[in-house]
Design an enzyme around this catalytic site. Sequence first.
Site, PDB file in Angstrom:
ATOM      1  N   THR A  10      11.127  52.142  72.650  1.00  0.00           N
ATOM      2  CA  THR A  10      10.065  51.253  72.037  1.00  0.00           C
ATOM      3  C   THR A  10       9.421  50.617  72.999  1.00  0.00           C
ATOM      4  O   THR A  10       9.769  50.065  73.985  1.00  0.00           O
ATOM      5  CB  THR A  10      10.976  50.446  70.970  1.00  0.00           C
ATOM      6  OG1 THR A  10      11.648  51.003  70.231  1.00  0.00           O
ATOM      7  CG2 THR A  10       9.861  49.313  70.163  1.00  0.00           C
ATOM      8  N   GLY A  58      18.228  47.383  74.305  1.00  0.00           N
ATOM      9  CA  GLY A  58      19.544  46.754  74.375  1.00  0.00           C
ATOM     10  C   GLY A  58      19.808  47.117  75.761  1.00  0.00           C
ATOM     11  O   GLY A  58      20.235  48.148  76.343  1.00  0.00           O
ATOM     12  N   GLU A  82      17.180  52.430  64.404  1.00  0.00           N
ATOM     13  CA  GLU A  82      17.174  54.137  63.955  1.00  0.00           C
ATOM     14  C   GLU A  82      16.419  54.239  62.810  1.00  0.00           C
ATOM     15  O   GLU A  82      17.099  55.090  61.912  1.00  0.00           O
ATOM     16  CB  GLU A  82      18.807  54.140  63.741  1.00  0.00           C
ATOM     17  CG  GLU A  82      19.703  53.981  64.907  1.00  0.00           C
ATOM     18  CD  GLU A  82      19.550  54.838  66.017  1.00  0.00           C
ATOM     19  OE1 GLU A  82      18.953  55.980  65.590  1.00  0.00           O
ATOM     20  OE2 GLU A  82      19.690  54.457  67.107  1.00  0.00           O
TER      21      GLU A  82
HETATM   22  C1  LIG Z   1      17.936  44.310  67.776  1.00  0.00           C
HETATM   23  C2  LIG Z   1      17.164  45.447  68.118  1.00  0.00           C
HETATM   24  C3  LIG Z   1      17.722  46.295  69.106  1.00  0.00           C
HETATM   25  C4  LIG Z   1      16.751  47.679  69.316  1.00  0.00           C
HETATM   26  N1  LIG Z   1      17.150  48.231  70.295  1.00  0.00           N
HETATM   27  C5  LIG Z   1      16.362  49.280  70.893  1.00  0.00           C
HETATM   28  C6  LIG Z   1      16.766  49.977  72.046  1.00  0.00           C
HETATM   29  O1  LIG Z   1      17.929  49.876  72.301  1.00  0.00           O
HETATM   30  N2  LIG Z   1      15.769  50.937  72.451  1.00  0.00           N
HETATM   31  C7  LIG Z   1      14.669  51.079  71.966  1.00  0.00           C
HETATM   32  O2  LIG Z   1      13.696  51.912  72.202  1.00  0.00           O
HETATM   33  N3  LIG Z   1      14.437  50.487  70.749  1.00  0.00           N
HETATM   34  C8  LIG Z   1      14.788  49.248  70.267  1.00  0.00           C
HETATM   35  N4  LIG Z   1      14.598  48.613  69.228  1.00  0.00           N
HETATM   36  C9  LIG Z   1      13.428  48.839  68.807  1.00  0.00           C
HETATM   37  C10 LIG Z   1      13.413  49.669  67.232  1.00  0.00           C
HETATM   38  O3  LIG Z   1      13.759  50.884  67.307  1.00  0.00           O
HETATM   39  C11 LIG Z   1      12.078  49.401  66.588  1.00  0.00           C
HETATM   40  O4  LIG Z   1      11.953  47.984  66.144  1.00  0.00           O
HETATM   41  C12 LIG Z   1      12.129  50.251  65.143  1.00  0.00           C
HETATM   42  O5  LIG Z   1      12.137  51.559  65.404  1.00  0.00           O
HETATM   43  C13 LIG Z   1      11.015  49.764  64.204  1.00  0.00           C
HETATM   44  O6  LIG Z   1       9.904  49.906  64.893  1.00  0.00           O
HETATM   45  P1  LIG Z   1       8.633  48.760  65.032  1.00  0.00           P
HETATM   46  O7  LIG Z   1       9.455  47.719  65.473  1.00  0.00           O
HETATM   47  O8  LIG Z   1       7.650  49.323  65.737  1.00  0.00           O
HETATM   48  O9  LIG Z   1       8.246  48.644  63.651  1.00  0.00           O
HETATM   49  P2  LIG Z   1       6.691  48.779  62.862  1.00  0.00           P
HETATM   50  O10 LIG Z   1       6.571  50.196  62.753  1.00  0.00           O
HETATM   51  O11 LIG Z   1       5.870  47.945  63.531  1.00  0.00           O
HETATM   52  O12 LIG Z   1       7.141  48.239  61.570  1.00  0.00           O
HETATM   53  C14 LIG Z   1       6.460  47.158  60.737  1.00  0.00           C
HETATM   54  C15 LIG Z   1       6.528  47.619  59.462  1.00  0.00           C
HETATM   55  O13 LIG Z   1       5.376  48.516  59.248  1.00  0.00           O
HETATM   56  C16 LIG Z   1       6.194  49.524  58.230  1.00  0.00           C
HETATM   57  N5  LIG Z   1       5.678  50.667  58.536  1.00  0.00           N
HETATM   58  C17 LIG Z   1       5.609  51.339  59.857  1.00  0.00           C
HETATM   59  N6  LIG Z   1       5.317  52.574  59.813  1.00  0.00           N
HETATM   60  C18 LIG Z   1       5.183  52.769  58.565  1.00  0.00           C
HETATM   61  C19 LIG Z   1       4.858  54.185  57.771  1.00  0.00           C
HETATM   62  N7  LIG Z   1       4.438  55.147  58.604  1.00  0.00           N
HETATM   63  N8  LIG Z   1       4.818  54.095  56.513  1.00  0.00           N
HETATM   64  C20 LIG Z   1       5.333  52.998  55.756  1.00  0.00           C
HETATM   65  N9  LIG Z   1       5.570  51.826  56.348  1.00  0.00           N
HETATM   66  C21 LIG Z   1       5.625  51.801  57.726  1.00  0.00           C
HETATM   67  C22 LIG Z   1       7.527  49.185  58.533  1.00  0.00           C
HETATM   68  O14 LIG Z   1       8.491  49.418  57.226  1.00  0.00           O
HETATM   69  C23 LIG Z   1       7.616  47.626  58.676  1.00  0.00           C
HETATM   70  O15 LIG Z   1       7.631  46.873  57.528  1.00  0.00           O
HETATM   71  C24 LIG Z   1      15.487  47.456  68.774  1.00  0.00           C
HETATM   72  C25 LIG Z   1      15.024  46.791  67.831  1.00  0.00           C
HETATM   73  C26 LIG Z   1      15.770  45.827  67.294  1.00  0.00           C
HETATM   74  C27 LIG Z   1      15.533  44.729  66.250  1.00  0.00           C
END
Ligand SMILES: Cc1cc2nc3c(=O)[nH]c(=O)nc-3n(C[C@H](O)[C@H](O)[C@H](O)COP(=O)(O)OP(=O)(O)OC[C@H]3O[C@@H](n4cnc5c(N)ncnc54)[C@H](O)[C@@H]3O)c2cc1C
Length: 697
Positions: free
Chosen positions: A165, A204, A449
Site C-alpha cells: 500500500t 506492519g 485484505e
Molecule cells: C492496521 C492496518 C494494517 C495494514 N497493513 C498493511 C501491510 O502490512 N502492508 C500493506 O501493503 N498494506 C497494509 N495496510 C493497508 C491496507 O491494505 C489498505 O488500507 C486497504 O487495502 C484499503 O485500501 P485504502 O486504504 O487505499 O482504502 P481506499 O481504497 O482509499 O478506500 C476508501 C473508501 O473507498 C471505498 N472504495 C475504494 N475503492 C472502491 C471501489 N472500487 N468500489 C467501491 N468502493 C470503493 C472503500 O470501500 C472505502 O470506503 C494496512 C492497513 C491498516 C489499516
Amino acid sequence: MVREHCDRTTALVNESSQLVLAGHVEPQDDLRAERKRASFSSQELAVVLNGGTEVLQRRSRLISQLQSTSWGSQAAVSQRCFHSREQLHVEGLVAQTEIWKLMQSGALSQQDAKDMETLLTLPGGLTLHQYMFIPTIETQGDEEQQAYWLPKARALEITGAYAQTEMGHGTFVRGLETTATYDRASEEFIIHSPALSSIKWWPGGLGKTATHCIMLARLIINSKDHGLHPFVMQIRDLHTHLPLAGVRVGDIGPKFGYNGVDNGYLMLDRVRIPRRAMLMRHARVTPDGHYFPPSAENAKATYGTMVAIRALLVDEAGWVLARATTIAVRYTAIRRQTSERVGDKELQVLDYQNLAATLLPLVASAYALIFMGKASSDMYKRFEQDRDAGNLASLPELHVLLAGMKALSTWTAADGIEACRRGCGGHGYSALSGLPDLYASYVQNVTLEGDNNVMSLQTARHLVKSQEAVAKGRRVEGSAAYLQRAEQELHRKCSVQAPQDWQTAEVLDAALRHRATYLAAEGHKLLLRHGGGKINFAGPDWNGNTVQLIHMAQAHSQLVLHTTFAQSVHQADLEPAARAALIKLVALHGMSLLLRDLQDLFMDGYLQAFQAQMLVQRRNELLLELRPDAVALVDSFGIADYQLNSCLGRSDGDVYRALLEAASGQQLNKTEEGPAWNAVLKPWLDPASRQQARSKL
Ligand SMILES: Cc1cc2nc3c(=O)[nH]c(=O)nc-3n(C[C@H](O)[C@H](O)[C@H](O)COP(=O)(O)OP(=O)(O)OC[C@H]3O[C@@H](n4cnc5c(N)ncnc54)[C@H](O)[C@@H]3O)c2cc1C
C-alpha cells in the site's frame, strides 16, 4: 469512651448496611445460578466447538507455559492497557522473539508458536514477517532465492515487512506508483518513489522493526511498464539498524488501535538493488533485460494465497465475536439494575428485553461464523488437494464465496463487539472491560485484505454474471446455484400462518433465499436499465449503483452463512439437549437476519404485515426460551480468562473486586496525592502554598 464510640459506630453502620443490602446478590452467586439453570453441558459443547478435548488441553498447556514467563504472565497481560505505544511496541517484540526462541529450540512446534501468539493477543512488529514476508518468498521466490533468504528469515537474522500500500493507493493495486527500473549496464533495479502519493504507507513492522521488505513495485524495462512485481529489498543496515542510503523510513504514528505495531512509511530515492532481488518463481528478468511474464496458471495460484487468508479471517471473526459476547453475556448476567421497591432484588440487566435482543443474536452470529469458519477452511483444504493434483476448477467459486463472506463476517464481528461494549453500560467504556481494545484492534479487519465494500462488490459481480449465464441457458453451480430457479422463486409468497411457523428451518431458508434472489434480480435489472440492455461491470453504471450491489451481495452471503450454520448443527455430534439449544439459536440467527432488513421482503409482496408481526412475536419468545442458556452458550466457546483479559467477563463473576484491584494497582495511583499535586494542584489548593504565594506579591 473511645471504645464505646467505635462500638456505636459499628452497630449503626451494620444496621444501615443490612437495610441497604437486603436485596444484594453476590455476582459469583448469579453466575453459579445461571450455570445451574442451563439445559445442557457447556463442557461437552466446548469440546465439539473447539474440535476435540486435545485442542482444549493443548490450549491450557500453552496458557500455563505463557503464565510462567515474565512477558506472558497474567500480571503482564492485565497491565497492558496502562502502557504507552513505545512500551507496547517493545513488549510485543519481546514476546514474539521469546516465542521464536522457544520454537527454534524445539520446545514449541510451529503451530504451538502460532497459537501461543494468538492466546497472548499482543500484536508485534514481527507479525507480517511471519505471515507475509516469509510466505511471499516461499511462494514467489525460485529455489535459489528461497535457499538464500529463507534460512536468514527463519533464524531472525533479517526481519521483513510487506510493502504494498502507498499513501495514494491501496484498493486499486494497479495504481501503485513505486518504480523498479532495470539498469542493464549494472544488472540492477533502481527503486524509486516518484511522488508523495507513492510513499509506502501502512505496512506492519516496516516503521522500526524490519530490516527488509517485500517491495511491490512497477517493473519498468526499456521504458516499458510490466506492472507490479515483488522484490526483496534491504532497507536498514544489519549492524546499526539505521536506514540505508536513499531510504527514508519511520512509523506512521498513533492509530485507532493496534498501537504496539509499528506500521510504517517508506520513501525511496533511487535505491539500487541487484537483479536477483526480484522474486522470480513466476516472472523473470534476464541479465540482458528480457522479461518473461508469469503463466496464467501461476497468476491463479497467487490468488489462492489471498483466498487462504480470507478463510482464516472468517474463522477469526467468529472467535473474536465469541470473546466479546462471552464478556458481555457474563457481565450482564451479574449486573443488576432497578427493583420495584428498595431492598428487593434488582433485575439482572440481561433480563431486559433490549439487552437480550442485542446480545443473544450476537451469540448466534458467533456460532454461525465459527461453523462457517470451519466450513471455509475445509473448502480451502479440498481446493489445496485439487490444486496439488493440477486442478484449479474450484478456485473461482471459493474466491467469490470468501470475498463476500470476509466482508459479512468482519462487519458482523466489528459491529458486534461495539454492541457488546454498549450493552455493558459505563463499565463497557472502561479499558478494564477488555472491549475497547478488542474493538480498536479488530476493526481494521473491515479494511484489510480487501476493503469490505470492494469485497462485496466482487461477490456482486459474480451474482450478476450468474444471472447473465442463467439468461443464456447456461448452468450455474456453487453457492449461487439457487439463481437457476430465480423465475419460479420470484413468484413465491411466504407460507407463514402462525408465529411458530417461523421456527421451521424450511420457512427461514425460504425467506432468506427469496430475499437474496429478489435483490440479485433487482441488481441485475438496475444494471441492464442503466446500460441500455447491456451490463457494464465498470464505469458510471456500476459505480453509480454500488449501494444496491453491496446490499445484494450481503443478502447472498447471509443466505450462505445461515444455511451453512443450520447444516453444521444438523451434522454435528451433539448431545440432544445441546442440539435442541443450538437449533433454537439457528432459528434466532435466521430471524435476526430477516428482521434487520425486513423491508426487502415487502418490496415484491413476499411478506404480509401479519407475517412480519408473527416474526417479531416468535423472535421475542425465542429470546425468552434461550435466556436460561445464555451463560452456558458463551461458556461453551471455552475461552479462558487469560484470553478474555477482562474484569467484566471473568468466569467466576467476581467483577467488582477485579475492577477495584486492577484500577488501584495502576501507575496513576502509585502515589496517594497523584502526579499533578506538587507542580499544578498544590499552589491552588494547599492553604500554606497560597499564603506563601500571596506574601510574595
Ligand atoms: C492496521 C492496518 C494494517 C495494514 N497493513 C498493511 C501491510 O502490512 N502492508 C500493506 O501493503 N498494506 C497494509 N495496510 C493497508 C491496507 O491494505 C489498505 O488500507 C486497504 O487495502 C484499503 O485500501 P485504502 O486504504 O487505499 O482504502 P481506499 O481504497 O482509499 O478506500 C476508501 C473508501 O473507498 C471505498 N472504495 C475504494 N475503492 C472502491 C471501489 N472500487 N468500489 C467501491 N468502493 C470503493 C472503500 O470501500 C472505502 O470506503 C494496512 C492497513 C491498516 C489499516
